[in-house]
Design a protein around this motif. Structure first.
Motif, PDB file in Angstrom:
ATOM      1  N   GLU A 121       0.841  -1.206   0.000  1.00 61.96           N
ATOM      2  CA  GLU A 121       0.000   0.000   0.000  1.00 61.96           C
ATOM      3  C   GLU A 121       0.878   1.259   0.000  1.00 61.96           C
ATOM      4  O   GLU A 121       0.612   2.213  -0.737  1.00 61.96           O
ATOM      5  N   ASN A 122       1.930   1.255   0.818  1.00 56.27           N
ATOM      6  CA  ASN A 122       2.868   2.384   0.808  1.00 56.27           C
ATOM      7  C   ASN A 122       3.484   2.566  -0.583  1.00 56.27           C
ATOM      8  O   ASN A 122       3.544   3.677  -1.111  1.00 56.27           O
ATOM      9  N   LYS A 123       3.929   1.442  -1.155  1.00 59.44           N
ATOM     10  CA  LYS A 123       4.621   1.475  -2.450  1.00 59.44           C
ATOM     11  C   LYS A 123       3.677   2.010  -3.538  1.00 59.44           C
ATOM     12  O   LYS A 123       4.032   2.937  -4.277  1.00 59.44           O
ATOM     13  N   HIS A 124       2.478   1.442  -3.586  1.00 54.82           N
ATOM     14  CA  HIS A 124       1.515   1.829  -4.619  1.00 54.82           C
ATOM     15  C   HIS A 124       1.167   3.324  -4.508  1.00 54.82           C
ATOM     16  O   HIS A 124       1.158   4.052  -5.501  1.00 54.82           O
ATOM     17  N   PHE A 125       0.915   3.770  -3.264  1.00 54.97           N
ATOM     18  CA  PHE A 125       0.490   5.161  -3.044  1.00 54.97           C
ATOM     19  C   PHE A 125       1.600   6.135  -3.438  1.00 54.97           C
ATOM     20  O   PHE A 125       1.361   7.127  -4.136  1.00 54.97           O
ATOM     21  N   ILE A 126       2.814   5.848  -2.998  1.00 56.47           N
ATOM     22  CA  ILE A 126       3.924   6.779  -3.265  1.00 56.47           C
ATOM     23  C   ILE A 126       4.298   6.753  -4.751  1.00 56.47           C
ATOM     24  O   ILE A 126       4.527   7.801  -5.366  1.00 56.47           O
ATOM     25  N   GLY A 130       1.315   9.920  -4.698  1.00 56.93           N
ATOM     26  CA  GLY A 130       0.689  10.355  -3.444  1.00 56.93           C
ATOM     27  C   GLY A 130       1.713  10.944  -2.488  1.00 56.93           C
ATOM     28  O   GLY A 130       2.877  10.543  -2.497  1.00 56.93           O
ATOM     29  N   PRO A 131       1.257  11.919  -1.668  1.00 57.87           N
ATOM     30  CA  PRO A 131       2.170  12.534  -0.697  1.00 57.87           C
ATOM     31  C   PRO A 131       2.406  11.583   0.472  1.00 57.87           C
ATOM     32  O   PRO A 131       1.634  11.533   1.416  1.00 57.87           O
ATOM     33  N   GLY A 132       3.473  10.793   0.391  1.00 56.24           N
ATOM     34  CA  GLY A 132       3.642   9.753   1.407  1.00 56.24           C
ATOM     35  C   GLY A 132       5.060   9.529   1.873  1.00 56.24           C
ATOM     36  O   GLY A 132       6.031   9.995   1.272  1.00 56.24           O
TER      37      GLY A 132
END
Ligand SMILES: [Zn+2]
Length: 340
Positions: A121-126, A130-132
């Motif tokens: 989820e972190n990988k996909h969002f960033i 995405g601001p992550g």
């Protein structure tokens, strides 16, 4: 009389916890920090779905804006609604008009598959812009493999890791477990039981109200060589309140200190979300000087401008209807509490 400052940054928040208020009492009274996690937060986070997360984030973002906080560093966990959760949070903050830097706190609490999905989820969002940051719950709920995978992913993506460190005494071996993994762009939340002499790199996030509420002790962040920034750990978005408390807590162990140190911790939020420095908050009080603010409760924003857009004025947000956000959040809170 009014004075202006840049937008404030809450350097450690959990937007998912905005609906916790009024939740039914846990089956057992927690007698220590581990008990608080097990009886309250880990029952709450497993019950979250994406609709609850959305309105929790909307309410948290609204309350931040109402307190002149234009940047939120969010740490998220929802083990039964992992995929898409960060996008929901980012969308909610964008709708209210507040900046956010979010991450999914990976953990092996629900097995290696849960950790793998959190990492994804972190990988996909960033990767999708995405601001992550990559987030990790804490070393005591993660395997060495998960810690290394999170550090590796953050390195690959060019971002830092946002992790809880030594919040309670149960996480006392965190400095050894993180040895060699941390970087200057990491965010280390709490560090209450972190030895003064340690090798961890990164900014230490101080959350004085949360630490008092959980009876974990006083972090005394002035003792560290690392930069320090201020958060709420999910107890609202009012970082002027965090500043005031950080000051008097420091004062409780060093009666010679002034508020400038705690104010510098608040200002360090701008090294994490630099864009907030260009935001403008017009306050109800003048002067916005640390000595004044330390002894003046109830200072409120009159107007907040983010990216040249007025997003708060006359006591109201301009992009959303505050009453509607509160009503929808209350509906979702009722759903959430019924599941506990
Ligand atoms: Zn936290």
């Amino acid at each position: 009389m009014t004075a202006t400052t840049p937008g404030l940054v809450c350097a450690h928040h959990h937007l998912y916890s905005a609906l916790a208020r009024g939740m039914p009492p846990p089956p057992e009274v927690a007698t220590d920090f581990q008990g608080i996690l097990e009886q309250i937060w880990w029952r709450l986070d497993t019950a979250l779905d994406l609709e609850m997360i959305r309105w929790s984030a909307m309410l948290g973002a609204l309350e931040a804006l109402e307190n002149g906080t234009t940047g939120i560093v969010d740490h998220h966990e929802s083990p039964n609604a992992i995929e898409g959760s960060l996008e929901v949070i980012a969308q909610a903050c964008a709708e209210v008009g507040v900046r956010v830097l979010t991450g999914y706190g990976i953990t092996d609490r629900h097995g290696a598959d849960g950790a793998r999905r959190g990492l994804a989820e972190n990988k996909h969002f960033i990767e999708s812009g995405g601001p992550g940051m990559v987030a990790v719950h804490a070393t005591f709920t993660c395997s060495d493999e998960s810690l290394e995978a999170a550090a590796g992913l953050a390195e690959d993506l060019g971002v830092g890791v946002h992790i809880h460190v030594c919040e309670g005494i149960g996480d006392i071996d965190a400095p050894q477990r993180l040895e060699g993994l941390t970087r200057d762009n990491w965010l280390l939340s709490h560090c209450v039981h972190l030895p003064t002499e340690h090798t961890l790199k990164g900014t230490i996030l101080h959350n004085p109200m949360s630490n008092l509420n959980n009876a974990v002790g006083y972090a005394d962040p002035a003792r560290f060589g690392n930069p320090v920034a201020l958060g709420t750990d999910g107890i609202g978005g009012n970082v002027l309140e965090s500043f005031r408390l950080a000051y008097v807590m420091q004062r409780s162990v060093d009666v010679t200190c002034g508020p400038d140190t705690a104010w510098s911790w608040l200002e360090n939020g701008w090294s994490i979300i630099p864009e907030a420095r260009n935001d403008e908050v017009v306050w109800s009080y003048d002067p916005m000087d640390p000595w004044h603010i330390a002894f003046t409760p109830g200072i409120m924003p009159r107007k907040v401008t983010i990216d040249d857009e007025v997003v708060f004025t006359d006591g109201k947000p301009t992009r959303v209807d505050a009453d509607e956000v509160r009503a929808k959040a209350a509906e979702q809170a009722a759903r959430l509490h019924a599941k506990l």
